[in-house]
Design an enzyme around this catalytic site. Structure first.
Site, PDB file in Angstrom:
ATOM      1  N   GLU A 168      34.926  32.534  38.669  1.00  0.00           N
ATOM      2  CA  GLU A 168      36.291  33.057  38.568  1.00  0.00           C
ATOM      3  C   GLU A 168      37.353  32.160  39.176  1.00  0.00           C
ATOM      4  OE1 GLU A 168      36.710  37.126  39.800  1.00  0.00           O
ATOM      5  OE2 GLU A 168      35.006  37.763  38.570  1.00  0.00           O
ATOM      6  N   ASP A 218      36.740  53.393  37.919  1.00  0.00           N
ATOM      7  CA  ASP A 218      37.404  53.097  36.643  1.00  0.00           C
ATOM      8  C   ASP A 218      37.604  54.438  35.957  1.00  0.00           C
ATOM      9  OD1 ASP A 218      38.351  51.973  34.292  1.00  0.00           O
ATOM     10  OD2 ASP A 218      36.355  51.437  33.562  1.00  0.00           O
ATOM     11  N   GLY A 233      34.526  38.552  42.035  1.00  0.00           N
ATOM     12  CA  GLY A 233      33.236  39.224  42.122  1.00  0.00           C
ATOM     13  C   GLY A 233      32.807  39.805  40.806  1.00  0.00           C
ATOM     14  N   GLU A 286      29.819  34.380  41.258  1.00  0.00           N
ATOM     15  CA  GLU A 286      31.047  34.973  40.723  1.00  0.00           C
ATOM     16  C   GLU A 286      32.289  34.249  41.251  1.00  0.00           C
ATOM     17  OE1 GLU A 286      31.772  37.268  38.465  1.00  0.00           O
ATOM     18  OE2 GLU A 286      29.755  37.991  38.015  1.00  0.00           O
ATOM     19  N   GLU A 315      44.581  34.870  37.204  1.00  0.00           N
ATOM     20  CA  GLU A 315      45.114  33.909  38.172  1.00  0.00           C
ATOM     21  C   GLU A 315      44.187  33.893  39.376  1.00  0.00           C
ATOM     22  OE1 GLU A 315      49.462  34.077  39.122  1.00  0.00           O
ATOM     23  OE2 GLU A 315      49.367  35.911  37.921  1.00  0.00           O
TER      24      GLU A 315
END
Length: 159
Positions: free
Chosen positions: A73, A91, A53, A69, A124
Site C-alpha cells: 500500500e 462495514d 493493512g 500490506e 494516498e
C-alpha cells in the site's frame, strides 16, 4: 477434526457465513514524531485516513501480513516489532445493517526504507505529525488517533 471416531463438520452454517469477524493486520509506523497513514480506497472507511493493512492470508503470521500490506500500500519497507493492540472496524450498509466486522490487529513496525507512494487499495500515502491527528477536518477512521498515540508511547519508551 476427529474426536472418538466421529468427524465434526467444520463448514460454517448459513447463519455464520459472512457473519464472523475477519482478522486483518495493520502496520503502525512512527518515525520522528510522525505516523504513516493511507487514505483508504475501499470499505470499510473508503476515503478516510487509516493505517496500511489488510486481511491475513492462510499460513501468514500477523507480523508478516502487516509488513506485506505496508509495502503493497505504501512502498515502505519495515520490520515488524510486535503486536500491541487490536480494534474493531464495522462495514455497514446505508441503512446501518452490518455487512462485515473486521478485527484489526495493530503491529508496531520500524521503518527501514522507502518514500510513501500509494499502491494497492490506497488512494494516498503520507506521513502526518502526531499533533495533526487532532485536526477536526482530517477524516480519520475510528481509533486511528488513539492507536497512533499508543504506538508513539511505546516508541518513546524504547531504549
Amino acid at each position: 477434526m476427529e474426536q472418538r471416531g466421529e468427524t465434526q463438520d467444520m463448514t460454517p452454517s448459513r447463519e455464520d457465513t459472512g457473519r464472523r469477524p475477519i482478522v486483518a493486520a495493520i502496520a503502525v509506523v512512527i518515525q520522528g514524531g510522525r505516523v504513516l497513514l493511507v487514505r483508504r480506497a475501499n470499505p470499510p472507511d473508503a476515503g478516510r485516513w487509516g493505517f496500511p493493512g489488510g486481511k491475513i492470508e492462510a499460513g501468514e503470521t500477523i507480523e508478516q501480513a502487516a509488513v506485506r500490506e505496508l509495502f503493497e500500500e505504501t512502498a515502505i519497507r519495515a520490520e515488524a516489532r510486535h503486536v500491541f493492540t487490536a480494534v474493531d472496524a464495522f462495514d455497514r450498509s446505508g441503512t446501518g445493517a452490518l455487512r462485515r466486522h473486521f478485527v484489526l490487529v495493530a503491529v508496531l513496525c520500524d521503518w527501514l526504507s522507502g518514500v510513501p507512494a500509494a499502491g494497492d487499495d490506497a488512494l494516498e500515502a503520507r506521513w502526518f505529525n502526531l499533533d495533526a491527528l487532532d485536526d477536526a477536518d482530517l477524516a480519520l477512521s475510528l481509533d486511528v488517533a488513539m492507536v497512533a498515540r499508543q504506538a508513539a508511547a511505546i516508541v518513546m519508551r524504547a531504549p
